[in-house]
Enzyme design. Structure first.
Site, PDB file in Angstrom:
ATOM      1  N   LYS A  56       0.810  -1.217   0.000  1.00 23.78           N
ATOM      2  CA  LYS A  56       0.000   0.000   0.000  1.00 23.78           C
ATOM      3  C   LYS A  56       0.844   1.268   0.000  1.00 23.78           C
ATOM      4  CE  LYS A  56      -3.446  -0.596  -0.598  1.00 23.78           C
ATOM      5  NZ  LYS A  56      -4.005  -1.013  -1.947  1.00 23.78           N
ATOM      6  N   GLY A  58       1.896   2.620  -3.133  1.00 19.25           N
ATOM      7  CA  GLY A  58       1.903   3.134  -4.495  1.00 19.25           C
ATOM      8  C   GLY A  58       2.495   2.155  -5.483  1.00 19.25           C
ATOM      9  N   HIS A 112       7.027  -7.444  -2.523  1.00 18.71           N
ATOM     10  CA  HIS A 112       6.836  -6.661  -1.298  1.00 18.71           C
ATOM     11  C   HIS A 112       7.848  -7.085  -0.238  1.00 18.71           C
ATOM     12  CE1 HIS A 112       3.427  -4.344  -2.408  1.00 18.71           C
ATOM     13  NE2 HIS A 112       2.530  -5.309  -2.371  1.00 18.71           N
ATOM     14  N   SER A 142      -4.233   3.009   4.590  1.00 21.57           N
ATOM     15  CA  SER A 142      -4.502   2.308   3.334  1.00 21.57           C
ATOM     16  C   SER A 142      -4.440   0.794   3.519  1.00 21.57           C
ATOM     17  CB  SER A 142      -3.496   2.754   2.272  1.00 21.57           C
ATOM     18  OG  SER A 142      -3.810   2.190   1.019  1.00 21.57           O
ATOM     19  N   PHE A 233      -4.644   8.912 -11.534  1.00 22.06           N
ATOM     20  CA  PHE A 233      -5.573   8.154 -10.693  1.00 22.06           C
ATOM     21  C   PHE A 233      -6.914   7.955 -11.399  1.00 22.06           C
ATOM     22  CE2 PHE A 233      -8.982   8.165  -7.462  1.00 22.06           C
ATOM     23  CZ  PHE A 233      -8.694   6.954  -6.853  1.00 22.06           C
ATOM     24  N   MET A 236      -6.481   5.206 -14.084  1.00 22.45           N
ATOM     25  CA  MET A 236      -6.247   3.865 -13.540  1.00 22.45           C
ATOM     26  C   MET A 236      -7.486   3.322 -12.837  1.00 22.45           C
ATOM     27  SD  MET A 236      -2.310   3.843 -12.148  1.00 22.45           S
ATOM     28  CE  MET A 236      -2.622   5.077 -10.884  1.00 22.45           C
ATOM     29  N   LYS A 262      -7.884   6.146  -3.212  1.00 28.58           N
ATOM     30  CA  LYS A 262      -7.488   7.512  -3.529  1.00 28.58           C
ATOM     31  C   LYS A 262      -5.980   7.557  -3.700  1.00 28.58           C
ATOM     32  CE  LYS A 262      -9.297   8.997   0.332  1.00 28.58           C
ATOM     33  NZ  LYS A 262      -9.722   9.906   1.432  1.00 28.58           N
TER      34      LYS A 262
END
Length: 370
Positions: A56, A58, A112, A142, A233, A236, A262
């Site tokens: 989370k 980006g 990750h 997020s 944004f 996407m 967001k």
């Protein structure tokens, strides 16, 4: 796009359970632990490019930017498959690893993993890696909403409890602090471009140029503008190849929380305001970061917690310089019931100054400022 591959990955993910295990002390989904030997022995190739981040932060945004750059702005190619197919997520499922192994070079891959768990072949092949870091407050919020919608992750419970869980690093992929610090320390030893999410929001064109230079892609201004447009944004969120809408609710239930909530910073404030309201009912000292200036900039956590008290560093978008760190330290001393002499206070002021902590950071003994 092969529908059979998508269906196979969906079936694997739907079979995931939210059980947790750990790898070398890092909390991780048990399904990832079960496949760890295969993941860790993954073989990188010359020319591979990787997007890495704490969850989370980006990641999807950056992988779309990188894919567009590698495809030299070709929109049709960028829509060739869902993002988790065209950019295999190595920890996601067996099929993702199989897909990565059969893809032609050059490959764009996603992880990750904390830096010390990265497959050794990445370093052996001197793989180029773009790491994205996001401030912990927005990242925590997020991640909380993502855990609510992602059915493969443990239920996060109420936010008040999740706050402690996140700070302790008891979430999949472990501590945010260890993650961003580990990658920061590695960036000068390997081909790692360290990008900040907040910088991407502030000036996406500037950050895309950085990535283009890192990937040795000299693209025209027209192509750059096309990349900006298609990785916005708004674009996407409407793109089914990016917004994970191809996945069923049994994997990600977007009726609970959309995958793309967001692209912003500061949304953590909506949650922090609750702490402000609670400060008079509990042992909470609320500290404003701009009142400290010199004290908190050297370390990124912004939050310090123990079982007895909470000190919350609140950092608004505008910082007013020339405030009084000594006064704020005295507040904390009083709150902690510590009556220290002035010479000790001066020593604390000196050793927690920005200059002092920056020097410590250079020597690797303090967390990098985010």
């Amino acid at each position: 796009m092969d529908p059979e591959i998508i269906e196979k990955i969906v079936q694997e993910m739907a079979a995931f359970t939210p059980d947790m295990g750990n790898i070398e002390g890092v909390p991780m989904l048990q399904n990832i632990c079960n496949e760890w030997d295969t993941i860790h022995s993954f073989q990188a190739r010359d020319g591979d490019v990787v997007v890495a981040s704490y969850p989370k932060s980006g990641t999807t945004w950056m992988q779309e930017i990188m894919d567009f750059i590698l495809q030299e702005g070709d929109v049709e190619k960028s829509l060739r498959a869902p993002c988790f197919i065209k950019v295999p997520f190595l920890e996601m499922a067996k099929t993702s690893l199989e897909l990565a192994n059969t893809m032609p070079s050059p490959r764009l891959l996603k992880i990750h993993l904390p830096v010390h768990l990265v497959p050794p072949s990445f370093w052996e092949k001197n793989t180029k890696i773009v790491y994205v870091a996001r401030n912990p407050k927005d990242c925590m919020v997020s991640y909380y909403y993502f855990q609510k919608s992602d059915q493969t992750l443990p239920d996060p419970g109420p936010f008040e409890n999740y706050f402690n869980v996140f700070l302790s690093g008891n979430v999949s992929w472990g501590s945010w602090f260890d993650h961003v610090i580990g990658w920061w320390k590695a960036k000068d030893r390997h081909q790692i471009l360290y990008i900040f999410y907040e910088d991407m929001i502030e000036d996406p064109q500037r950050e895309i140029r950085k990535v283009m230079t890192f990937l040795e892609k000299d693209l025209s201004e027209d192509v750059l503008q096309k990349i900006l447009q298609h990785t916005s944004f708004e674009s996407m969120k409407k793109n089914p190849m990016v917004n994970f809408s191809v996945l069923p609710n049994s994997v990600i239930d977007q009726s609970i929380s959309p995958f793309m909530r967001k692209v912003s910073w500061g949304s953590w404030f909506d949650h922090v305001i609750g702490w402000w309201k609670a400060k008079d009912r509990h042992q909470i000292l609320y500290i404003f970061d701009e009142d400290m200036i010199e004290v908190s900039y050297g370390c990124p956590n912004g939050v310090f917690m123990s079982s007895v008290f909470l000190i919350f560093f609140f950092k608004p978008s505008i910082v007013h310089f020339g405030q009084d760190p000594q006064r704020e330290i005295q507040k904390v001393m009083t709150f902690l019931e510590k009556d220290l002499p002035d010479e000790v206070l001066q020593k604390i002021v000196q050793h927690t100054s920005f200059k002092m902590i920056k020097n410590m950071q250079t020597k690797g003994s303090c967390r990098v400022s985010l």
